[in-house]
Enzyme design. Structure first.
Site, mmCIF file in Angstrom:
data_model
loop_
_atom_site.group_PDB
_atom_site.id
_atom_site.type_symbol
_atom_site.label_atom_id
_atom_site.label_comp_id
_atom_site.label_asym_id
_atom_site.label_seq_id
_atom_site.Cartn_x
_atom_site.Cartn_y
_atom_site.Cartn_z
ATOM 1 N N SER A 190 1.908 -3.847 5.310
ATOM 2 C CA SER A 190 0.603 -2.911 6.092
ATOM 3 C C SER A 190 -0.381 -4.086 7.515
ATOM 4 O O SER A 190 -0.912 -3.249 8.092
ATOM 5 C CB SER A 190 -0.383 -2.920 5.121
ATOM 6 O OG SER A 190 -0.882 -4.329 4.496
ATOM 7 N N HIS A 218 1.513 2.803 2.040
ATOM 8 C CA HIS A 218 0.936 2.962 3.971
ATOM 9 C C HIS A 218 2.157 3.748 4.447
ATOM 10 O O HIS A 218 2.123 3.628 5.496
ATOM 11 C CB HIS A 218 1.316 0.885 4.343
ATOM 12 C CG HIS A 218 -0.006 0.569 3.671
ATOM 13 N ND1 HIS A 218 -1.371 0.406 4.389
ATOM 14 C CD2 HIS A 218 -0.460 -0.156 2.327
ATOM 15 C CE1 HIS A 218 -2.103 -0.670 4.024
ATOM 16 N NE2 HIS A 218 -1.708 -0.729 2.675
ATOM 17 N N LYS A 249 -5.533 6.103 1.329
ATOM 18 C CA LYS A 249 -5.650 6.167 2.612
ATOM 19 C C LYS A 249 -5.249 7.120 3.146
ATOM 20 O O LYS A 249 -6.103 8.310 2.922
ATOM 21 C CB LYS A 249 -4.372 4.875 2.503
ATOM 22 C CG LYS A 249 -4.597 3.367 1.551
ATOM 23 C CD LYS A 249 -3.919 2.451 2.430
ATOM 24 C CE LYS A 249 -3.822 1.476 1.206
ATOM 25 N NZ LYS A 249 -5.512 0.384 1.628
ATOM 26 N N THR A 279 -12.244 4.748 -17.923
ATOM 27 C CA THR A 279 -12.195 6.550 -17.585
ATOM 28 C C THR A 279 -10.910 7.408 -16.633
ATOM 29 O O THR A 279 -10.906 6.634 -15.805
ATOM 30 C CB THR A 279 -13.456 6.324 -17.661
ATOM 31 O OG1 THR A 279 -14.402 6.179 -18.583
ATOM 32 C CG2 THR A 279 -13.718 7.881 -16.911
ATOM 33 N N THR A 364 -4.850 -12.624 3.718
ATOM 34 C CA THR A 364 -3.760 -11.885 3.483
ATOM 35 C C THR A 364 -3.332 -11.992 4.631
ATOM 36 O O THR A 364 -1.843 -11.371 3.788
ATOM 37 C CB THR A 364 -5.368 -10.615 4.714
ATOM 38 O OG1 THR A 364 -6.551 -10.448 3.012
ATOM 39 C CG2 THR A 364 -4.488 -9.150 4.173
HETATM 40 N N1 PMP Z 1 -0.356 -1.578 -2.032
HETATM 41 C C1 PMP Z 1 -0.257 -2.039 -0.915
HETATM 42 C C2 PMP Z 1 0.356 -1.594 -0.110
HETATM 43 C C3 PMP Z 1 -2.497 -1.953 -0.953
HETATM 44 O O1 PMP Z 1 -1.934 -2.454 0.536
HETATM 45 C C4 PMP Z 1 -3.137 -1.649 -1.031
HETATM 46 C C5 PMP Z 1 -4.901 -1.202 -0.733
HETATM 47 N N2 PMP Z 1 -4.738 -2.212 0.426
HETATM 48 C C6 PMP Z 1 -2.938 -1.035 -2.608
HETATM 49 C C7 PMP Z 1 -1.335 -1.196 -3.197
HETATM 50 C C8 PMP Z 1 -3.862 -0.686 -3.597
HETATM 51 O O2 PMP Z 1 -4.053 0.844 -3.521
HETATM 52 P P1 PMP Z 1 -5.585 0.947 -3.872
HETATM 53 O O3 PMP Z 1 -6.473 0.523 -2.286
HETATM 54 O O4 PMP Z 1 -5.455 2.795 -4.137
HETATM 55 O O5 PMP Z 1 -5.902 -0.093 -4.596
#
Ligand code: PMP
Length: 408
Positions: A190, A218, A249, A279, A364
């Site tokens: 991403s 993604h 997404k 839950t 990141t």
């Molecule tokens: N895998 C990847 C590659 C992500 O970029 C993300 C979230 N940015 C996730 C898993 C986690 O997904 P979620 O936002 O549904 O928790």
């Protein structure tokens, strides 16, 4: 006695000093206006903005097909699921959604989790309980949730250089032939927008007797004739053992899931704490996701328009000398190279131009590769692009940031 307050303050100060203290934009999305939103400034006044960094890649979070399904389900079923899956929380729309997702990925079964993060963490940790002696081979740029799941279980693990199949093969060849092995990787990465070599990875998995675990977070909704992701686009759905995705997404809602053979899903369902002891998703949410997936399956033209918008934005940035990083996908990363300028440009775009794109900083992405990450959607029109390219051009000169294409 221990000074707790100072410890918290020091931790925040460290982030500030490194130039990566995060400030969140306060946005109100208004139905029917995607990708526009209304931002509340710190002084309480409001500003219209165009959002350029949403992972609601196709605007499905605002689509009437989805919002109407959610509203109808709230009327019919109420707000919450009322329990874990085991104790009264298995709602009709969750069961129907799992069947729809299994069909999408051409798998026997699918299993919902609270989020994509939890799906990764819970599944990767649980596989280690089910397969004693498991060795996991993990791409160096895998998402934090995959790393957390792999570490959680404590099994032997090897990190291979990003998308480097030679390195992966060397590591696989060095492992005991009879040991259970898992290759964990993503399709679309991403932050760089590059795409893994699925066929090459599968060939290695077959050669060395490994299972494959693919994060298509993604890619789902965006690639393949029915939008099932890169595995569908590449014709290898049946050769990936476990596919993991988000509902948050391109599907536009929230939640996560895996899709796999029934025996795999049944085992994860039976052993994963992150599935069992929480839950289940609200019925309106699973109903919205169900409507979204059905819509995405049937509308390839959304994907065509999405790809066209991404291609056009990349070309327009390049023509203006804005250093767009190489990307094979819909993600348009622009190289800045330091956190201070990345934040400065992002702030000025927002305050002066009503353009919202969040800076992407360490951890990141690696230090020195800070960037702006644009995610054009089918609803970003030419006028919005004109304004964006003009504003970027002006700020690039104003901030004196390098225009050469980056080799990050
Ligand atoms: N895998 C990847 C590659 C992500 O970029 C993300 C979230 N940015 C996730 C898993 C986690 O997904 P979620 O936002 O549904 O928790």
């Amino acid at each position: 006695m221990f000074d707790y307050k100072s410890a918290f303050e020091r931790s925040i100060e460290q982030v500030r000093v490194e130039g990566r203290y995060r400030v969140f934009a306060d946005l109100k999305r208004v139905r029917g206006r995607f990708p526009r939103a209304v931002r509340r400034r710190e002084d309480g006044t409001e500003q219209d903005v165009v959002v350029w960094c949403s992972n609601d890649y196709l605007g499905m979070g605002q689509h009437p097909v989805v919002t109407e399904a959610m509203q109808a389900e709230i009327e019919a079923a109420g707000a919450g699921a009322g329990g874990t899956r085991n104790i009264s929380g298995t709602t009709r729309s969750a069961v129907d959604l799992e069947a729809e997702l299994a069909d999408w990925h051409q798998k026997e079964a699918a299993l919902l989790f609270t989020s994509g993060y939890v799906a990764n963490e819970a599944t990767l940790a649980t596989l280690q309980k089910i397969l004693p002696g498991l060795i996991i081979f993990s791409d160096a740029l895998n998402h934090a949730s995959m790393i957390a799941g792999i570490r959680h279980g404590g099994c032997e693990r090897h990190v291979f250089r990003h998308n480097d199949l030679e390195h992966l093969e060397g590591l696989l060849a060095a492992a005991p032939a009879g040991a259970p092995k898992l290759i964990a990787f993503e399709s679309v990465y991403s932050m760089d927008g590059d795409i893994a070599d699925l066929k090459g990875t599968i060939a290695l998995a077959h050669k060395y007797g490994a299972m494959t675990y693919l994060d298509e977070v993604h890619a789902v909704g965006l690639y393949g004739p029915r939008g099932a992701g890169v595995a569908e686009r590449d014709g290898v759905l049946d050769q990936i053992d476990i596919i993991e995705c988000t509902l948050g997404k391109a599907i536009g809602v929230m939640g996560g899931y895996i899709a796999a053979d029934a025996v795999i899903v049944d085992a994860i369902r039976s052993w994963a704490s992150g599935f069992i002891f929480t839950t289940s998703l609200p019925p309106a949410l699973t109903a919205g996701a169900l409507a979204s997936v059905r819509h995405l399956k049937a509308h390839p033209e959304l994907r065509d328009r999405h790809q066209e918008r991404a291609r056009t934005l990349k070309a327009r940035f390049a023509a203006a000398g804005i250093p767009v990083m190489p990307s094979e996908s819909h993600i348009v990363p622009v190289f800045v190279g330091d956190p201070v300028h990345a934040k400065m440009i992002s702030d000025m775009l927002l305050d002066e131009h009503g353009i919202y794109v969040q800076p992407i900083n360490y951890p990141t992405v690696p230090k020195g590769t800070e960037r702006l990450r644009f995610t054009p959607s089918p609803d970003h029109d030419d006028g919005m692009m004109d304004e964006l390219v003009r504003a970027m051009d002006k700020l690039w000169t104003h901030c004196n940031v390098a225009r050469r294409p980056a080799a990050a």
